[in-house]
Design a protein around this motif. Sequence first.
Motif, PDB file in Angstrom:
ATOM      1  N   MET A   1      44.827  20.178  68.702  1.00  0.00           N
ATOM      2  CA  MET A   1      44.302  20.309  70.072  1.00  0.00           C
ATOM      3  C   MET A   1      45.053  21.386  70.860  1.00  0.00           C
ATOM      4  SD  MET A   1      42.077  19.351  72.199  1.00  0.00           S
ATOM      5  CE  MET A   1      41.486  18.198  70.944  1.00  0.00           C
ATOM      6  N   SER A   2      45.996  22.043  70.185  1.00  0.00           N
ATOM      7  CA  SER A   2      46.770  23.012  70.957  1.00  0.00           C
ATOM      8  C   SER A   2      46.016  24.314  71.134  1.00  0.00           C
ATOM      9  CB  SER A   2      48.108  23.269  70.265  1.00  0.00           C
ATOM     10  OG  SER A   2      47.913  23.968  69.067  1.00  0.00           O
ATOM     11  N   LYS A   3      46.605  25.258  71.858  1.00  0.00           N
ATOM     12  CA  LYS A   3      46.053  26.599  72.031  1.00  0.00           C
ATOM     13  C   LYS A   3      44.785  26.635  72.868  1.00  0.00           C
ATOM     14  CE  LYS A   3      48.927  28.959  71.053  1.00  0.00           C
ATOM     15  NZ  LYS A   3      49.096  29.721  72.249  1.00  0.00           N
ATOM     16  N   LEU A   4      44.703  25.785  73.857  1.00  0.00           N
ATOM     17  CA  LEU A   4      43.578  25.902  74.779  1.00  0.00           C
ATOM     18  C   LEU A   4      43.799  27.104  75.686  1.00  0.00           C
ATOM     19  CD1 LEU A   4      43.125  22.164  75.796  1.00  0.00           C
ATOM     20  CD2 LEU A   4      41.555  23.563  74.463  1.00  0.00           C
ATOM     21  N   PRO A   5      42.742  27.863  75.969  1.00  0.00           N
ATOM     22  CA  PRO A   5      42.899  29.009  76.870  1.00  0.00           C
ATOM     23  C   PRO A   5      43.386  28.551  78.249  1.00  0.00           C
ATOM     24  CG  PRO A   5      40.744  29.037  75.813  1.00  0.00           C
ATOM     25  CD  PRO A   5      41.383  27.739  75.456  1.00  0.00           C
ATOM     26  N   GLU A   6      44.187  29.393  78.844  1.00  0.00           N
ATOM     27  CA  GLU A   6      44.763  29.075  80.144  1.00  0.00           C
ATOM     28  C   GLU A   6      43.687  28.796  81.192  1.00  0.00           C
ATOM     29  OE1 GLU A   6      48.117  31.431  81.093  1.00  0.00           O
ATOM     30  OE2 GLU A   6      48.020  31.012  83.249  1.00  0.00           O
ATOM     31  N   LYS A   7      42.663  29.602  81.176  1.00  0.00           N
ATOM     32  CA  LYS A   7      41.593  29.427  82.156  1.00  0.00           C
ATOM     33  C   LYS A   7      40.890  28.088  81.964  1.00  0.00           C
ATOM     34  CE  LYS A   7      41.774  33.313  84.423  1.00  0.00           C
ATOM     35  NZ  LYS A   7      40.903  34.463  84.198  1.00  0.00           N
ATOM     36  N   THR A   8      40.763  27.679  80.727  1.00  0.00           N
ATOM     37  CA  THR A   8      40.126  26.396  80.446  1.00  0.00           C
ATOM     38  C   THR A   8      40.932  25.255  81.070  1.00  0.00           C
ATOM     39  OG1 THR A   8      39.067  27.169  78.428  1.00  0.00           O
ATOM     40  CG2 THR A   8      39.454  24.811  78.602  1.00  0.00           C
ATOM     41  N   ILE A   9      42.232  25.320  80.951  1.00  0.00           N
ATOM     42  CA  ILE A   9      43.073  24.281  81.542  1.00  0.00           C
ATOM     43  C   ILE A   9      42.807  24.147  83.038  1.00  0.00           C
ATOM     44  CG2 ILE A   9      45.445  23.557  82.023  1.00  0.00           C
ATOM     45  CD1 ILE A   9      44.668  23.374  79.105  1.00  0.00           C
ATOM     46  N   GLY A  10      42.757  25.283  83.712  1.00  0.00           N
ATOM     47  CA  GLY A  10      42.463  25.256  85.144  1.00  0.00           C
ATOM     48  C   GLY A  10      41.132  24.589  85.428  1.00  0.00           C
ATOM     49  N   ARG A  11      40.121  24.942  84.635  1.00  0.00           N
ATOM     50  CA  ARG A  11      38.804  24.360  84.886  1.00  0.00           C
ATOM     51  C   ARG A  11      38.770  22.878  84.562  1.00  0.00           C
ATOM     52  NH1 ARG A  11      36.948  29.528  82.929  1.00  0.00           N
ATOM     53  NH2 ARG A  11      36.927  28.639  80.842  1.00  0.00           N
ATOM     54  N   LEU A  12      39.484  22.463  83.520  1.00  0.00           N
ATOM     55  CA  LEU A  12      39.497  21.035  83.186  1.00  0.00           C
ATOM     56  C   LEU A  12      40.013  20.224  84.368  1.00  0.00           C
ATOM     57  CD1 LEU A  12      40.837  21.116  79.511  1.00  0.00           C
ATOM     58  CD2 LEU A  12      38.531  20.522  80.259  1.00  0.00           C
ATOM     59  N   SER A  13      41.058  20.746  84.992  1.00  0.00           N
ATOM     60  CA  SER A  13      41.596  20.064  86.166  1.00  0.00           C
ATOM     61  C   SER A  13      40.534  19.947  87.254  1.00  0.00           C
ATOM     62  CB  SER A  13      42.817  20.820  86.682  1.00  0.00           C
ATOM     63  OG  SER A  13      43.119  20.453  88.013  1.00  0.00           O
TER      64      SER A  13
END
Lengths: 208, 208
Positions: free
Chosen positions: B1-13
Amino acid sequence: MSKLPEKTIGRLSEYRRTLLNCLANGKTHVFSHDLANLHNITAVQVRRDIMLIGYSTTLKKGYDVKALIDVIGNIIDTKDGLNAAIIGIGNLGRAITAYFNGKRTRLKIAATFDTDPEKTNRVISGVKCYPISEMGRIIKEQDISIGILTVPPEDAAAVTETLIMAGIKGILNYTSTSLNVSPNVYLEEYDMITSLEKVAYFVKEKNE
Amino acid sequence: MSKLPEKTIGRLSEYRRTLLNCLANGKTHVFSHDLANLHNITAVQVRRDIMLIGYSTTLKKGYDVKALIDVIGNIIDTKDGLNAAIIGIGNLGRAITAYFNGKRTRLKIAATFDTDPEKTNRVISGVKCYPISEMGRIIKEQDISIGILTVPPEDAAAVTETLIMAGIKGILNYTSTSLNVSPNVYLEEYDMITSLEKVAYFVKEKNE
DNA sequence: TAAACATTGTTATTTAATTAACAGTGAAAT
DNA sequence: ATTTCACTGTTAATTAAATAACAATGTTTA
């Protein structure tokens, strides 16, 4: 000079802040790698950004600080300056107003708005606070083109509608409510919870 | 599950914030295009982000709100939660503290710090404020891993050094001073002046 | 039930942003 | 002088992010 990448615009603003510091400290020239170190980026990135705005130097003593400040100013600022308004003068609104005003010559926070009668018709953080009911009128009278939203999330949509009716051209939204605006209004959104959660995620990642 | 794009993390939040709202309003399922509309992005983007975190649904009635909240939580949150601290409890520090606390179960602002004796050793915005001189000790005692910097720009570098000595793992820097940290500390910087200048630039652009 | 439709999941393509590579050139050193 | 060095400017390559395309599949409608 059009079509500068969005990221470059952000960095130019940051370079200018640093350059103004340099100027205040009596530095007349600065190398690309100095700017880079001060911003945690690479020197190539700096040179590329500066190339894009058409500034260049023949000297090998770095960029002329004063000249570069001017060139960046001509890109970012308008000739006659722009006015912004804070909507919602709570802690965040006050922080921004106090932090920002006086720092730039061609961009200023000209008015603030709130619903709370305790706050309206007074000067807060150096700027007059008007009741939100008068927002449309004041925005037109004072030629305000940017709205900074620091209201509670449930009020964000209604306030935005009023802003757009009044002819606002850009919105900086600090509420947690994501907005929907027509494409002729520029919208930038920033949510502090998201930033904090992002940091938390990467802290977690690093420790695994 | 690692290596999620940084932008994706922001959107998940951001998705999670919206999903929590949906839940509060009694919605049990949500379509990708609903989430997309609420965030001014495309449905493809939403589906792709959700694909990346490994959630999927067989139903054609949209995503299960509750389940998706949980999956996102397992990505973003740590099992035992993380503690953050505000350094500099002026208007901005207060705004963040009040705005954030209580909103999430596994991330909280556990302490604040300041130098002003008027503010220290009191509870401000619901959180105890300690003198900065005790920062190292408190950070270790209370297992604080994230520092949020809202001090004046000239103090930022010194405070950062103290934070890192105390073993902090992530820093969210709201001062206009760009920081330099070793790569084992995650650093996120945000400057409000830059954001405002960016909006001003694009407002100018649109009107040409 | 079968046809039309709506929705997801995923691969492929495109676009944006960053980084690398290196030629050109003035300044400093020998 | 002329060689070495340190910087800049710019093109090329790489990487990251967003978008498009479309197959698969459950749902609704006739």
